[in-house]
Scaffold this active site. Structure first.
Site, short mmCIF file in Angstrom:
data_model
loop_
_atom_site.label_atom_id
_atom_site.label_comp_id
_atom_site.label_asym_id
_atom_site.label_seq_id
_atom_site.Cartn_x
_atom_site.Cartn_y
_atom_site.Cartn_z
CB VAL A 101 -0.94 0.01 1.22
CG1 VAL A 101 -1.74 1.31 1.30
CG2 VAL A 101 -1.89 -1.19 1.17
CB CYS A 102 4.12 1.99 1.63
SG CYS A 102 3.77 1.39 3.30
N PRO A 103 3.73 2.45 -1.49
CG PRO A 103 4.22 0.87 -3.13
CD PRO A 103 4.07 1.03 -1.64
CD GLU B 283 -0.97 5.54 2.45
OE1 GLU B 283 -2.06 5.87 2.92
OE2 GLU B 283 0.02 5.24 3.15
CG LEU B 284 5.67 7.55 -0.21
CD1 LEU B 284 5.13 6.43 0.66
CD2 LEU B 284 7.19 7.53 -0.20
#
Length: 210
Positions: free
Chosen positions: A50-52, A54-55
């Site tokens: 999920v993190c990339p 969001e970035l």
């Protein structure tokens, strides 16, 4: 511990910029010295799932935040070296190449511990005493900080739940409206919509028309 309505912790942490330069960053001082709002968002880990998304979503919205005099800063407990490797990994390979805002490397967990956003708890071991249980990485915490260093919004998502970046733009707009006009912003308020006076007559008038 909630920091809403209080000053963001004035603590200097390691960070990296998109050029790969290692920098020291104090979010509280940066807001004050540059007279800008700050959106600081924490994510669990580099090179995850999920993190990339969001970035990249915050990067795509960066011009909108900049128009609103707002700095965007990412943060995790990964090291600057891992951040740099991720910054140099192509988007279609799960990387964050193209992200230009600074990313905090809270490897000693000082700031995330003060904020209370780590996925960790203390347990007692019969032989070795107090041990940490959990991943010791941050939840998806988000802080909106005004030009004085005061937190005017904070939220924390569990690991699987990605954020809605547009909501933070709306919140910046709402707080800016309050700063400029002294009015309060009702539910679902968006820039350009009617706000109201924080009085009995003000809410009565608003509700009668909405």
């Amino acid at each position: 511990m909630s920091f809403t309505g209080k000053n963001f912790p004035s603590i200097t942490v390691d960070a990296i910029d998109y050029l790969g330069d290692y920098i020291s960053l104090n979010v509280f001082e940066k807001a004050q010295k540059e007279n800008k709002k700050v959106l600081l968002f924490w994510y669990p880990k580099d090179f995850t799932f999920v993190c990339p998304t969001e970035l990249h979503a915050f990067q795509e919205a960066l011009p909108e935040f900049e128009k609103r005099n707002t700095i965007v800063i990412g943060a995790s407990c990964d090291s600057n070296e891992v951040h740099f490797a991720w910054l140099n990994t192509e988007k279609d390979n799960g990387g964050i190449e193209g992200v230009t805002y600074p990313i905090i490397a809270d490897t000693n967990r000082n700031l995330s511990s003060i904020l209370g956003i780590l996925e960790v708890k203390e347990v007692e071991h019969p032989e070795y005493g107090t041990l940490a249980e959990g991943s010791a990485v941050s939840f998806r915490a988000t802080y909106l900080i005004d030009e004085t260093g005061k937190v005017f919004h904070e939220s924390v998502n569990d690991m699987p739940l990605g954020r809605n970046v547009k909501e933070y733009i709306r919140l910046v707009d709402a707080y800016t409206h309050v700063q400029k006009h002294g009015e309060v912003c009702p539910a679902n308020w968006e820039d350009g919509k009617e706000a109201m006076n924080a009085t009995r007559d003000g809410v009565a008038s608003y509700l009668s028309q909405n």
